[in-house]
Design a protein around this motif. Structure first.
Motif, PDB file in Angstrom:
ATOM      1  N   HIS A  70       0.830  -1.214   0.000  1.00 52.88           N
ATOM      2  CA  HIS A  70       0.000   0.000   0.000  1.00 52.88           C
ATOM      3  C   HIS A  70       0.860   1.258   0.000  1.00 52.88           C
ATOM      4  CE1 HIS A  70      -2.766   3.112   1.558  1.00 52.88           C
ATOM      5  NE2 HIS A  70      -1.808   3.381   2.422  1.00 52.88           N
ATOM      6  N   VAL A  71       0.443   2.245  -0.774  1.00 56.07           N
ATOM      7  CA  VAL A  71       1.043   3.579  -0.757  1.00 56.07           C
ATOM      8  C   VAL A  71      -0.092   4.585  -0.656  1.00 56.07           C
ATOM      9  CG1 VAL A  71       2.539   5.248  -1.907  1.00 56.07           C
ATOM     10  CG2 VAL A  71       2.905   2.796  -2.274  1.00 56.07           C
ATOM     11  N   GLY A  72      -0.078   5.442   0.335  1.00 60.12           N
ATOM     12  CA  GLY A  72      -1.129   6.440   0.497  1.00 60.12           C
ATOM     13  C   GLY A  72      -0.638   7.611   1.325  1.00 60.12           C
ATOM     14  N   THR A  73      -1.456   8.635   1.435  1.00 58.44           N
ATOM     15  CA  THR A  73      -1.088   9.818   2.217  1.00 58.44           C
ATOM     16  C   THR A  73      -1.660   9.722   3.629  1.00 58.44           C
ATOM     17  OG1 THR A  73      -3.036  11.015   1.393  1.00 58.44           O
ATOM     18  CG2 THR A  73      -0.969  11.290   0.188  1.00 58.44           C
ATOM     19  N   HIS A 249       2.405  11.098  -4.343  1.00 56.04           N
ATOM     20  CA  HIS A 249       3.051  12.395  -4.128  1.00 56.04           C
ATOM     21  C   HIS A 249       2.345  13.479  -4.950  1.00 56.04           C
ATOM     22  CE1 HIS A 249       6.268  15.250  -3.330  1.00 56.04           C
ATOM     23  NE2 HIS A 249       6.399  15.458  -4.622  1.00 56.04           N
ATOM     24  N   ALA A 250       2.022  13.165  -6.198  1.00 55.69           N
ATOM     25  CA  ALA A 250       1.338  14.124  -7.068  1.00 55.69           C
ATOM     26  C   ALA A 250      -0.052  14.453  -6.531  1.00 55.69           C
ATOM     27  CB  ALA A 250       1.233  13.559  -8.483  1.00 55.69           C
ATOM     28  N   HIS A 251      -0.765  13.440  -6.045  1.00 59.70           N
ATOM     29  CA  HIS A 251      -2.099  13.668  -5.482  1.00 59.70           C
ATOM     30  C   HIS A 251      -2.021  14.601  -4.283  1.00 59.70           C
ATOM     31  CE1 HIS A 251      -5.929  12.801  -3.486  1.00 59.70           C
ATOM     32  NE2 HIS A 251      -6.367  12.336  -4.657  1.00 59.70           N
ATOM     33  N   GLN A 252      -0.984  14.424  -3.470  1.00 59.12           N
ATOM     34  CA  GLN A 252      -0.809  15.287  -2.301  1.00 59.12           C
ATOM     35  C   GLN A 252      -0.562  16.737  -2.725  1.00 59.12           C
ATOM     36  OE1 GLN A 252       2.432  14.084   0.294  1.00 59.12           O
ATOM     37  NE2 GLN A 252       1.201  14.539   2.084  1.00 59.12           N
ATOM     38  N   LEU A 253       0.254  16.925  -3.748  1.00 61.91           N
ATOM     39  CA  LEU A 253       0.521  18.286  -4.243  1.00 61.91           C
ATOM     40  C   LEU A 253      -0.740  18.913  -4.839  1.00 61.91           C
ATOM     41  CD1 LEU A 253       4.024  17.861  -5.946  1.00 61.91           C
ATOM     42  CD2 LEU A 253       3.513  18.902  -3.732  1.00 61.91           C
ATOM     43  N   LEU A 254      -1.546  18.107  -5.509  1.00 63.53           N
ATOM     44  CA  LEU A 254      -2.781  18.619  -6.111  1.00 63.53           C
ATOM     45  C   LEU A 254      -3.760  19.123  -5.051  1.00 63.53           C
ATOM     46  CD1 LEU A 254      -3.535  16.054  -8.949  1.00 63.53           C
ATOM     47  CD2 LEU A 254      -3.387  18.529  -9.248  1.00 63.53           C
ATOM     48  N   ALA A 279      -1.919   7.496 -16.019  1.00 64.52           N
ATOM     49  CA  ALA A 279      -1.625   6.709 -14.819  1.00 64.52           C
ATOM     50  C   ALA A 279      -2.431   7.217 -13.624  1.00 64.52           C
ATOM     51  CB  ALA A 279      -0.130   6.774 -14.516  1.00 64.52           C
ATOM     52  N   PHE A 280      -2.598   8.517 -13.515  1.00 60.95           N
ATOM     53  CA  PHE A 280      -3.342   9.127 -12.412  1.00 60.95           C
ATOM     54  C   PHE A 280      -4.803   8.685 -12.458  1.00 60.95           C
ATOM     55  CE2 PHE A 280      -5.498  12.310  -9.936  1.00 60.95           C
ATOM     56  CZ  PHE A 280      -4.589  12.692  -8.956  1.00 60.95           C
ATOM     57  N   VAL A 291      -9.659  16.184  -9.769  1.00 63.71           N
ATOM     58  CA  VAL A 291      -9.286  16.241  -8.360  1.00 63.71           C
ATOM     59  C   VAL A 291      -9.077  17.689  -7.926  1.00 63.71           C
ATOM     60  CG1 VAL A 291      -7.465  15.678  -6.695  1.00 63.71           C
ATOM     61  CG2 VAL A 291      -8.289  13.931  -8.277  1.00 63.71           C
ATOM     62  N   ARG A 292      -8.394  18.460  -8.747  1.00 65.78           N
ATOM     63  CA  ARG A 292      -8.159  19.861  -8.423  1.00 65.78           C
ATOM     64  C   ARG A 292      -9.477  20.625  -8.348  1.00 65.78           C
ATOM     65  NH1 ARG A 292      -3.942  23.268  -9.086  1.00 65.78           N
ATOM     66  NH2 ARG A 292      -2.870  21.804  -7.724  1.00 65.78           N
ATOM     67  N   LYS A 293     -10.402  20.314  -9.229  1.00 64.99           N
ATOM     68  CA  LYS A 293     -11.707  20.981  -9.234  1.00 64.99           C
ATOM     69  C   LYS A 293     -12.478  20.672  -7.951  1.00 64.99           C
ATOM     70  CE  LYS A 293     -15.870  21.608 -12.053  1.00 64.99           C
ATOM     71  NZ  LYS A 293     -16.575  21.196 -13.305  1.00 64.99           N
ATOM     72  N   CYS A 294     -12.419  19.409  -7.485  1.00 71.82           N
ATOM     73  CA  CYS A 294     -13.097  19.025  -6.242  1.00 71.82           C
ATOM     74  C   CYS A 294     -12.512  19.777  -5.050  1.00 71.82           C
ATOM     75  CB  CYS A 294     -12.969  17.523  -6.024  1.00 71.82           C
ATOM     76  SG  CYS A 294     -13.956  16.520  -7.159  1.00 71.82           S
ATOM     77  N   VAL A 295     -11.195  19.911  -5.032  1.00 71.64           N
ATOM     78  CA  VAL A 295     -10.536  20.633  -3.942  1.00 71.64           C
ATOM     79  C   VAL A 295     -10.933  22.096  -3.956  1.00 71.64           C
ATOM     80  CG1 VAL A 295      -8.317  21.389  -3.027  1.00 71.64           C
ATOM     81  CG2 VAL A 295      -8.588  19.046  -3.855  1.00 71.64           C
TER      82      VAL A 295
END
Length: 307
Positions: A70-73, A249-254, A279-280, A291-295
């Motif tokens: 598993h890899v997650g934030t 890592h990219a998801h965290q930055l987004l 890939a995302f 994802v950025r729009k949801c944030v």
């Protein structure tokens, strides 16, 4: 992939160890039942395992969590119960505070003669994949650990049972199994140092170009052996492990910055924006733009009707 084997030392006649840290999990203090605070060098930021079970809770801060395959934030009040020999690692992105409770309850322990022993064994069986608990459970667990920090050995044993009961009774809606498979590490002392160094090198440099040939060279293994051992010990191929680290890592930055999507893709180690987008979406079922729009919508909040 072999991992660093942490050698956990319990105090005399103890079967648990409570650690606390502030600012960085690399510098911990062992909170002894006697009231002493003993500095301990933390290895949480390195890909490692140990036979003892572990309950980790982050009071503050954020970063990336690696448990088995598993890899997650992780963020504030993030907590995980880990079974023995399950490889794990916490890569901090900022200042963090938290607690680690490490304990060992071998099969011959008198605890298993008490009522509810079967329920406890089911909890421990699930923990071999790592169990993540939601905020409501984490908040209650933190109260128990804070109380344990100032109690006697006997009181700590009681609080450990109370914590395990809390974790066992948590509703399924409040828990998630992290690793898809039960990855139990066998340590080969001859190859472990080199292999552990390869994993650590990947975790620390995945935002830069990383070549398979370089990893194989660092491991001092043949290509076939490297492929086999990496898959066996991480549950993933070399390329999948690397890509997942970059995507999380990219998801965290987004979600935590306003950097542009293309900038984030390249800053996360992707050399192609098209490949990053594909890939995302495959991993998160949403595009980076979605994802950025949801944030952005969440930050804006509900629009008022005006005065």
């Amino acid at each position: 992939m072999a991992v660093l084997l942490e050698n956990i030392q319990f105090a005399s006649n103890e079967n648990l160890r409570l650690l606390h840290w502030q600012a960085s999990a690399k510098s911990l203090q062992s909170l002894e039942a006697s009231g002493r605070r003993i500095p301990v060098a933390g290895v949480g930021g390195r890909w490692h395992s140990h036979p003892e079970m572990e309950f980790t809770i982050f009071q503050r801060g954020s970063g990336t969590r690696y448990v088995g395959d598993h890899v997650g934030t992780f963020g504030e009040l993030d907590c995980v119960l880990l079974g023995g020999d399950l490889p794990h690692c916490w890569m901090e992105a900022e200042r963090t505070d938290g607690y680690v409770l490490q304990f060992q309850l071998p099969a011959e322990h008198p605890l298993y003669r008490l009522g509810g022993a079967e329920e406890l064994q089911r909890l421990f069986y699930s923990a071999r994949r790592g169990i993540h608990y939601r905020f409501s459970i984490a908040r209650r667990a933190l109260v128990l650990l804070e109380a344990m920090a100032t109690r006697s050995s006997l009181a700590r044993a009681g609080l450990l049972l109370e914590l395990l009961a809390l974790l066992h009774d948590a509703p399924r809606s409040q828990t998630t199994l992290l690793s898809r498979g039960q990855i139990r590490v066998g340590v080969n002392e001859a190859t472990r140092p080199c292999l552990e160094a390869v994993v650590q090198w990947m975790l620390e440099h995945f935002t830069k170009p990383i070549e398979l040939e370089e990893a194989i060279k660092r491991s001092a293994m043949s290509r076939a052996t490297f492929y086999r051992q990496f898959l066996k010990q991480t549950g993933k191929t070399f390329h999948t492990f690397l890509t997942d680290a970059r995507l999380v890592h990219a998801h965290q930055l987004l979600t935590q910055s306003q950097r542009g999507i293309a900038e984030i893709a390249y800053a996360s180690g992707f050399g192609s924006l098209t490949r990053f987008n594909a890939a995302f979406r495959e991993k998160f079922a949403k595009s980076p733009r979605e994802v950025r729009k949801c944030v952005d919508s969440a930050l804006a909040g509900p629009r008022g009707s005006g005065a």
